[in-house]
Design a protein around this motif. Sequence first.
Motif, mmCIF file in Angstrom:
data_model
loop_
_atom_site.group_PDB
_atom_site.id
_atom_site.type_symbol
_atom_site.label_atom_id
_atom_site.label_comp_id
_atom_site.label_asym_id
_atom_site.label_seq_id
_atom_site.Cartn_x
_atom_site.Cartn_y
_atom_site.Cartn_z
ATOM 1 N N LEU A 16 -0.503 3.953 -18.033
ATOM 2 C CA LEU A 16 -1.933 4.171 -17.797
ATOM 3 C C LEU A 16 -2.351 5.611 -18.096
ATOM 4 C CD1 LEU A 16 -1.342 1.496 -16.017
ATOM 5 C CD2 LEU A 16 -3.548 2.043 -15.053
ATOM 6 N N GLU A 19 -3.021 11.584 -15.520
ATOM 7 C CA GLU A 19 -2.639 12.948 -15.892
ATOM 8 C C GLU A 19 -1.973 13.749 -14.769
ATOM 9 O OE1 GLU A 19 -5.602 14.302 -19.366
ATOM 10 O OE2 GLU A 19 -6.592 14.012 -17.447
ATOM 11 N N LEU A 20 -1.838 13.162 -13.576
ATOM 12 C CA LEU A 20 -1.195 13.911 -12.485
ATOM 13 C C LEU A 20 0.325 13.944 -12.667
ATOM 14 C CD1 LEU A 20 -2.881 12.749 -9.153
ATOM 15 C CD2 LEU A 20 -2.963 14.996 -10.194
ATOM 16 N N ARG A 32 -8.871 3.840 -7.617
ATOM 17 C CA ARG A 32 -10.221 4.033 -8.184
ATOM 18 C C ARG A 32 -10.715 5.460 -7.992
ATOM 19 N NH1 ARG A 32 -14.552 0.614 -5.610
ATOM 20 N NH2 ARG A 32 -15.856 1.679 -7.107
ATOM 21 N N ASN A 33 -10.700 5.918 -6.725
ATOM 22 C CA ASN A 33 -11.378 7.179 -6.417
ATOM 23 C C ASN A 33 -10.552 8.411 -6.738
ATOM 24 O OD1 ASN A 33 -13.517 5.686 -5.517
ATOM 25 N ND2 ASN A 33 -12.858 5.731 -3.390
ATOM 26 N N ASP A 34 -9.225 8.329 -6.539
ATOM 27 C CA ASP A 34 -8.395 9.519 -6.737
ATOM 28 C C ASP A 34 -7.748 9.556 -8.118
ATOM 29 O OD1 ASP A 34 -8.847 10.427 -4.094
ATOM 30 O OD2 ASP A 34 -7.398 8.959 -3.370
ATOM 31 N N LEU A 35 -7.430 8.376 -8.667
ATOM 32 C CA LEU A 35 -6.734 8.357 -9.962
ATOM 33 C C LEU A 35 -7.654 7.922 -11.098
ATOM 34 C CD1 LEU A 35 -3.291 6.875 -8.816
ATOM 35 C CD2 LEU A 35 -4.025 9.255 -8.926
ATOM 36 N N GLY A 36 -8.884 7.510 -10.779
ATOM 37 C CA GLY A 36 -9.880 7.217 -11.824
ATOM 38 C C GLY A 36 -9.579 5.965 -12.638
ATOM 39 N N ASP A 38 -10.079 2.495 -14.159
ATOM 40 C CA ASP A 38 -11.265 1.674 -14.360
ATOM 41 C C ASP A 38 -10.865 0.230 -14.654
ATOM 42 O OD1 ASP A 38 -10.355 1.788 -16.933
ATOM 43 O OD2 ASP A 38 -11.937 3.099 -17.652
ATOM 44 N N SER A 39 -11.839 -0.592 -15.049
ATOM 45 C CA SER A 39 -11.577 -2.034 -15.166
ATOM 46 C C SER A 39 -10.434 -2.338 -16.131
ATOM 47 C CB SER A 39 -12.854 -2.771 -15.569
ATOM 48 O OG SER A 39 -13.466 -2.130 -16.651
ATOM 49 N N ILE A 40 -10.419 -1.679 -17.280
ATOM 50 C CA ILE A 40 -9.330 -1.937 -18.233
ATOM 51 C C ILE A 40 -8.008 -1.440 -17.669
ATOM 52 C CG2 ILE A 40 -8.460 -1.395 -20.546
ATOM 53 C CD1 ILE A 40 -11.408 -1.084 -21.355
ATOM 54 N N GLY A 41 -8.053 -0.328 -16.963
ATOM 55 C CA GLY A 41 -6.849 0.222 -16.347
ATOM 56 C C GLY A 41 -6.241 -0.746 -15.341
ATOM 57 N N PHE A 42 -7.099 -1.416 -14.563
ATOM 58 C CA PHE A 42 -6.574 -2.376 -13.585
ATOM 59 C C PHE A 42 -5.912 -3.568 -14.276
ATOM 60 C CE2 PHE A 42 -9.384 -0.232 -10.484
ATOM 61 C CZ PHE A 42 -8.456 -0.057 -9.475
ATOM 62 N N PRO A 64 -9.621 -5.790 -5.231
ATOM 63 C CA PRO A 64 -9.674 -4.353 -4.917
ATOM 64 C C PRO A 64 -8.808 -3.997 -3.708
ATOM 65 C CG PRO A 64 -11.879 -5.170 -5.404
ATOM 66 C CD PRO A 64 -10.973 -6.380 -5.341
ATOM 67 N N PHE A 67 -5.105 -4.024 -4.917
ATOM 68 C CA PHE A 67 -4.953 -2.987 -5.949
ATOM 69 C C PHE A 67 -5.723 -1.735 -5.532
ATOM 70 C CE2 PHE A 67 -2.769 -4.704 -9.725
ATOM 71 C CZ PHE A 67 -2.504 -5.981 -9.241
ATOM 72 N N PRO B 76 -14.479 7.277 -15.192
ATOM 73 C CA PRO B 76 -13.569 8.100 -14.393
ATOM 74 C C PRO B 76 -12.156 8.176 -14.963
ATOM 75 C CG PRO B 76 -14.035 6.018 -13.288
ATOM 76 C CD PRO B 76 -14.948 6.088 -14.466
ATOM 77 N N LEU B 434 -7.956 4.081 -22.378
ATOM 78 C CA LEU B 434 -6.854 3.127 -22.475
ATOM 79 C C LEU B 434 -7.061 2.080 -23.574
ATOM 80 C CD1 LEU B 434 -4.213 2.755 -20.997
ATOM 81 C CD2 LEU B 434 -5.383 1.291 -19.362
#
Lengths: 88, 451
Positions: A16, A19-20, A32-36, A38-42, A64, A67, B76, B434
């Motif tokens: 994914l 960048e951390l 969602r909130n800390d790692l950003g 999004d829908s495709i990422g999920f 949600p 995940f 995000p 992505l």
Amino acid sequence: MNSIENRLKDILIIDLFIELEKNKILAAHSFRNDLGIDSIGFVELKSQVEKQFSIVIHDDDFTPDNFSTISSLTELINRYGKANGVRG
Amino acid sequence: MSEAARKIIDSANELDRRISDFSDFSPNYDQLQKEYAQLALQPGSAVLIFAPNGIAFLFHWIAAIANGYVPCAIAPSTKTSLITALQKSLHIAAIVGPQLDPALYQAENFGKIGTFNVVVFDKTKPAYEPNDVLILTTGTSGQRTACVHTVDSLVCNASMTNKALNITANDKQLIVLPMYHTYGLVTQSIGAIISGCGLVIDGPPFNANRFARLIEKEDISIIAITPTIARDLLKRDIVLPAVRVISIGGDQVSPEEVTRFLSKPFVNELYITYGLTEAGPRVSFLPAHTAPVDKYDTVGIPFDGISTRIENPDVDGVGQLLVKTPSVCRRKVGSTINRQPFTSDGFLETGDLFIKDDAGYLRYVTRSADILFIKGEKLNARSIDAVAQSHPHVEFARTTINNVNLLVTRLWATDDKILDLDEVRRFMMSFLRLHEVPDNIIQETNAEFHK
């Protein structure tokens, strides 16, 4: 570190492209909130978890809540693992 | 400040009574507005908002406008390299977001606004006017580009949808589409603010069964989905609770899909919409539930107040669709924009090929060959090429979709050097989202390139 959590962090970084640095990703971080993520990422996260843990996540579990964080996803993988006899 | 902006700002304090997003925390709007004022940016300074769907995102967006700043929403998941490039290309003065790491920007001026982090670029001069809004067009015009809209143009466009679909304070909308895209931001969020209707914000991830449960539980009357979600619902034969309005937009829907959707018991009014960010975004709509069957392959007729014409139609009547709308953007900006997409008589060039029939229905023929649809998202293939070509050893790149719908980038190296494709992939990943990362990267020989 819990081996499922460790493998999930690898998925986040390698697949994914989060960048951390690995040691800065916390089990309680919100995808969602800390790692950003999004829908495709999920969708990618679900696909990689299924591939790497040899499980098939039912549509009703792709929520949600399940995940939400590494901890909640680890719990979900553990539930599937127990049902399938798969170890983390 | 314009009347439209005033209406949006004045509504902020009562929004939390009619908006919910299932989070445990709802920010205090007045406090946010004060904290934005304390940034002391010059009027017209652009603020990049880098946040997931939620009330917090919407409050930050409104608070930026209230202070004379120019909000710009971005996914995000956007990588630091692209944000840094956008900061320069679009003259962004500050970035805010919950997961923003000031260290990644070597920032000296950073802090908090509400629960979000903020990084300020002190030397960036304002490039816009108060009341402007930036909307990115990375999916169509390429990375580092945006439309300069005004609050008024967006409110105007949202009003057209509200009027055409008869959306009022008695309705309740469910947002599952990203709020950094125009549909979620303008058509649904601003539309809900100005109509006085209720708004429920959810996701991601999108889950059809959860979607159905939310519609039932929250008594939703209006939903908007993409063709990808619509196809998924059809494929899995999901039965939703009945809603008054379903709108589908963002890509083509086939007449067969329209027919199948109309046969579902939960569908009352079904609208197929067409739009583009430059237009604010909505241009036309097809009320499929009342339209003749032979119009199911169209995107309907333009909203009241919008004129269209086909530029230089060929013998079959096919030509570029031109649009004149009161909700058009003021201009396009970004380092790769070398001309504005307007005709001398004020029509917007859409870049899409259409036929317009005698009754005024718009029939979509094709989009620009550069625009690809992958995993339900629009992307500009030339942007991916540009990222590949910014690698020091890549001379030329060409990105296409292959016959199994995978994204493939072919590379030609400088001086026929052997490329480390894993390294090139990592380089590209640092700039791309992505869905934009190629599934396959292939090196070609220069002999082939120079043929």
